[in-house]
Design an enzyme around this catalytic site. Sequence first.
Site, PDB file in Angstrom:
ATOM      1  N   LYS A 184      86.655  59.009  19.922  1.00 22.42           N
ATOM      2  CA  LYS A 184      85.400  58.276  20.053  1.00 22.42           C
ATOM      3  C   LYS A 184      84.428  59.071  20.930  1.00 22.42           C
ATOM      4  O   LYS A 184      84.716  59.332  22.089  1.00 22.42           O
ATOM      5  CB  LYS A 184      85.652  56.887  20.642  1.00 22.42           C
ATOM      6  CG  LYS A 184      86.588  56.035  19.781  1.00 22.42           C
ATOM      7  CD  LYS A 184      86.891  54.690  20.409  1.00 22.42           C
ATOM      8  CE  LYS A 184      87.669  54.814  21.689  1.00 22.42           C
ATOM      9  NZ  LYS A 184      88.159  53.506  22.193  1.00 22.42           N
ATOM     10  N   THR A 218      78.138  46.678  26.889  1.00 20.39           N
ATOM     11  CA  THR A 218      79.095  47.256  25.936  1.00 20.39           C
ATOM     12  C   THR A 218      80.542  47.057  26.369  1.00 20.39           C
ATOM     13  O   THR A 218      81.438  47.755  25.883  1.00 20.39           O
ATOM     14  CB  THR A 218      78.818  48.762  25.776  1.00 20.39           C
ATOM     15  OG1 THR A 218      78.899  49.391  27.073  1.00 20.39           O
ATOM     16  CG2 THR A 218      77.435  49.007  25.179  1.00 20.39           C
ATOM     17  N   GLY A 220      84.194  46.061  26.418  1.00 21.77           N
ATOM     18  CA  GLY A 220      85.136  45.665  25.375  1.00 21.77           C
ATOM     19  C   GLY A 220      85.046  46.446  24.082  1.00 21.77           C
ATOM     20  O   GLY A 220      85.740  46.111  23.115  1.00 21.77           O
ATOM     21  N   THR A 221      84.239  47.498  24.044  1.00 17.12           N
ATOM     22  CA  THR A 221      84.074  48.231  22.779  1.00 17.12           C
ATOM     23  C   THR A 221      85.382  48.844  22.295  1.00 17.12           C
ATOM     24  O   THR A 221      85.701  48.798  21.103  1.00 17.12           O
ATOM     25  CB  THR A 221      83.020  49.337  22.925  1.00 17.12           C
ATOM     26  OG1 THR A 221      83.311  50.118  24.091  1.00 17.12           O
ATOM     27  CG2 THR A 221      81.625  48.762  23.047  1.00 17.12           C
ATOM     28  N   GLY A 222      86.149  49.455  23.214  1.00 18.67           N
ATOM     29  CA  GLY A 222      87.388  50.117  22.791  1.00 18.67           C
ATOM     30  C   GLY A 222      88.418  49.147  22.261  1.00 18.67           C
ATOM     31  O   GLY A 222      89.035  49.389  21.212  1.00 18.67           O
ATOM     32  N   CYS A 223      88.610  48.040  22.976  1.00 17.78           N
ATOM     33  CA  CYS A 223      89.563  47.014  22.527  1.00 17.78           C
ATOM     34  C   CYS A 223      89.135  46.458  21.171  1.00 17.78           C
ATOM     35  O   CYS A 223      89.954  46.263  20.269  1.00 17.78           O
ATOM     36  CB  CYS A 223      89.625  45.873  23.537  1.00 17.78           C
ATOM     37  SG  CYS A 223      90.033  46.364  25.227  1.00 17.78           S
TER      38      CYS A 223
END
Length: 274
Positions: A184, A218, A220-223
């Site tokens: 990412k 932003t 929590g984007t990875g989860c």
Amino acid sequence: MLIGMSAASAPPRVLTIAGSDSGGGAGIQADLKTMLALGVHGMSALTAITAQNSVGVQDFWPLPIEAVEQQFRSVVDDIGVDAVKTGMLASAELTSAVARLIGTLAPEVPVVVDPVSVSKHGDALLAADALDALRGELLPRAKVVTPNLDEVRLITGLDVTSEDEMTTAARALAALGPRWVLVKGGHLSDQPESVDLLVGPDGAEMWLRAPRHDNRHTHGTGCTLASAIASRLALGDDVPAAVRTAKDYVTGGIKAGFPLGAGIGPVDHGWRWR
């Protein structure tokens, strides 16, 4: 049941093995919201509890290994599972235990590993001694691994500052055993777009680009991205299609992210409904 009514068939089942975010923006809470939004049945095995809000992680407490194992077995042995997502595992012991549990699943159950190590606010969420277990035990069991650039540096030692270096990093991660690697590139802040790179088992590359929205909320984007990928895999997508759909979902969530508290607010998991 009334005459003429039939029971609805169950949606695909997705298990998240991750920590709790008391602020509701990331972790188990983000995973389950994402799974609901994408039409699968979310289940959870909690690995850690955090005291967390919009300004950071104040503290966290890993759960006993036995508690994680019992949650996993309770869900898998009775309900079954069509895909798994892992998130915050905190310690070497937990990482090894989760790797062993995943190894008991049928080969066709896809596992998406989000190698959570640092929070959005820069707080450490993975012990330094857990990296060897992550590299040697968990990543070889992953169908997809989804590191951000900070996690890439911790796992591989590579400091990625350009798209060319994302390719090098993805291949270094692939050498650790996951079938697919999604690097990412959202932390490449000098880029006009949010750029991610997916590398497959045959070495083929797929670049994913999306508008970079001017929104700092932003959390929590990875989860959310990893859970969305797992959800789409459970629904029958192949990996490239699952990743593409998941990125579209997260991009919409970032655009609609909203303020909470005094710090960084969450992405909006329900943006399609508003």
